[in-house]
Design a protein around this motif. Structure first.
Motif, PDB file in Angstrom:
ATOM      1  N   ALA A   1      34.568  80.229  -8.402  1.00  0.00           N
ATOM      2  CA  ALA A   1      34.578  79.788  -7.000  1.00  0.00           C
ATOM      3  C   ALA A   1      34.829  78.292  -6.901  1.00  0.00           C
ATOM      4  N   VAL A   2      34.244  77.523  -7.814  1.00  0.00           N
ATOM      5  CA  VAL A   2      34.445  76.067  -7.809  1.00  0.00           C
ATOM      6  C   VAL A   2      35.892  75.743  -8.173  1.00  0.00           C
ATOM      7  N   LYS A   3      36.447  76.423  -9.160  1.00  0.00           N
ATOM      8  CA  LYS A   3      37.841  76.183  -9.550  1.00  0.00           C
ATOM      9  C   LYS A   3      38.777  76.412  -8.365  1.00  0.00           C
ATOM     10  N   LYS A   4      38.528  77.482  -7.602  1.00  0.00           N
ATOM     11  CA  LYS A   4      39.390  77.789  -6.462  1.00  0.00           C
ATOM     12  C   LYS A   4      39.270  76.724  -5.379  1.00  0.00           C
ATOM     13  N   LEU A   5      38.046  76.254  -5.129  1.00  0.00           N
ATOM     14  CA  LEU A   5      37.852  75.223  -4.115  1.00  0.00           C
ATOM     15  C   LEU A   5      38.526  73.913  -4.515  1.00  0.00           C
ATOM     16  N   VAL A   6      38.435  73.553  -5.790  1.00  0.00           N
ATOM     17  CA  VAL A   6      39.060  72.317  -6.270  1.00  0.00           C
ATOM     18  C   VAL A   6      40.581  72.449  -6.245  1.00  0.00           C
ATOM     19  N   ALA A   7      41.091  73.619  -6.650  1.00  0.00           N
ATOM     20  CA  ALA A   7      42.542  73.828  -6.639  1.00  0.00           C
ATOM     21  C   ALA A   7      43.096  73.777  -5.218  1.00  0.00           C
TER      22      ALA A   7
ATOM     23  N   ASN B   1      41.949  71.998  -2.721  1.00  0.00           N
ATOM     24  CA  ASN B   1      41.911  70.628  -2.201  1.00  0.00           C
ATOM     25  C   ASN B   1      41.391  69.697  -3.286  1.00  0.00           C
ATOM     26  N   PRO B   2      42.257  69.303  -4.228  1.00  0.00           N
ATOM     27  CA  PRO B   2      41.798  68.500  -5.378  1.00  0.00           C
ATOM     28  C   PRO B   2      41.161  67.172  -4.999  1.00  0.00           C
ATOM     29  N   GLU B   3      41.630  66.546  -3.908  1.00  0.00           N
ATOM     30  CA  GLU B   3      41.124  65.228  -3.539  1.00  0.00           C
ATOM     31  C   GLU B   3      39.698  65.297  -2.996  1.00  0.00           C
TER      32      GLU B   3
END
Length: 353
Positions: A149-155, A157-159
């Protein structure tokens, strides 16, 4: 023997290309060439050279335009570009710097200067590559410990990824190994670790297939979050996964070769706070990504209450399952830290099993 460094030569004059190819070959480099700006861009992407020698004056896209396009493309922006300019052309150098050129080479190229410029640019490229590879390896290792879930959120919106706590409708599954303390007394640490790794690795395949997210692990168990826009779907995914884990445990036990394991599982569905939690300490900050609240607490208590090979679910999960499963009502029971008694249910299997 290490592979030869590949250099892309871009010049619309065949004689200039031939001379550079010969000189670079004598120095031990492999070369490819392009005679037009668009061709140079295409070859830079396709051939992935380690260095580009780029002439300024060409028909169509000139060297400045090509350099700007190369530096604007993520696929080619880290390839060093050495621009070849006429003798004493200060204006060309200024425009080249503005376009993103890494170095300059005066035409006609002196062999010693050519060697020096090429060697310097390649050293810079290799240093950048080593650092990027090191960062990539670090990221790959860190990614093993980051929930999907964290990987998807970062991907997405990386900033500024949205890791804040939000109320979400989820199903939570806790899986615990029965008799873990007894196993730890029977087996060496290495054997116990190998045993748990064997079973949990098989479990995680089923969890990933069902889009579950293992966000917390301990030596004797783990917590998984299931999310879906349809609340009935994630409840069914959690129960289907639990049934698959019990079946997988039986299969691995029958295969032999290790001490047999038994697991007990608790599942609950509803609204929970899902996101990151920050813990500030004297020696730094630690972040965790989890689901918190009554839904999670009840799932944990259900797993504690379940006996070996049992799957216990909360009343809200049962309500969402419909008639697709064999469910045994166990009555109302008082669980630790819950004031009111809870209706407990045991999942026996799917309706058609």
């Amino acid at each position: 023997m290490p592979p030869l460094a590949k250099i892309l030569i871009v010049d619309d004059e065949p004689l200039n290309v031939d001379l550079l190819e010969q000189e670079l070959a004598d120095l031990g480099y492999a070369t490819v060439s392009a005679t037009r700006g668009q061709e140079a861009i295409e070859k830079a992407i396709m051939e992935e050279p380690e260095l580009i020698l780029l002439d300024v004056m060409m028909p169509g896209l000139d060297g400045f335009a090509v350099c700007r396009l190369l530096k604007a493309d993520e696929r080619t922006q880290l390839i060093p570009v050495v621009m070849m300019t006429a003798l004493g052309s200060q204006e060309d150098r200024i425009r080249g710097i503005e376009a993103g050129a890494d170095d300059f080479l005066t035409k006609p190229a002196d062999p010693r200067e050519l060697l020096a410029r090429v060697a310097t640019a390649l050293r810079m490229k290799h240093t950048i590559d080593r650092r990027l590879n090191a960062l990539r390896h670090v990221n790959e290792h860190l990614a093993k410990f980051v929930p999907e879930a964290v990987k998807k959120l970062v991907a997405a919106n990386p900033e500024t990824p949205d890791l804040a706590l939000h109320e979400r409708d989820i199903s939570v599954m806790f899986v615990d190994i029965a008799g873990y303390t007894h196993l730890s007394e029977q087996l060496s640490l290495d054997d116990l670790s190998a045993l748990v790794e064997r079973y949990f690795s098989a479990f995680f395949d089923h969890i990933r297939t069902a889009d579950g997210d293992v966000n917390e692990t301990a030596g004797d168990g783990f917590m998984t979050i299931f999310q879906d826009s349809n609340g009935e779907n994630h409840a069914r995914k959690a129960v289907d996964t639990a049934l698959a884990l019990v079946k997988t445990t039986t299969v691995l036990n029958q295969a032999g070769g290790t001490v047999p394991l038994a697991i007990h599982i608790g599942i609950n569905s509803g609204i929970a706070l899902v996101g990151s939690t920050r813990f500030e300490g004297l020696h730094g900050t630690r972040w965790t990504f989890t689901a918190s609240g009554r839904v999670t607490n009840l799932a944990a208590r259900l797993a504690e209450t379940a006996k070996a090979h049992q799957i216990l679910v909360g009343p809200e999960t049962v309500r969402r399952l419909g008639n697709g499963y064999q469910v045994e009502a166990l009555g109302r029971q008082h669980l630790k830290n819950f004031t009111d008694a809870i209706d407990l249910h045991r999942i026996l299997g799917s309706a058609n099993s």
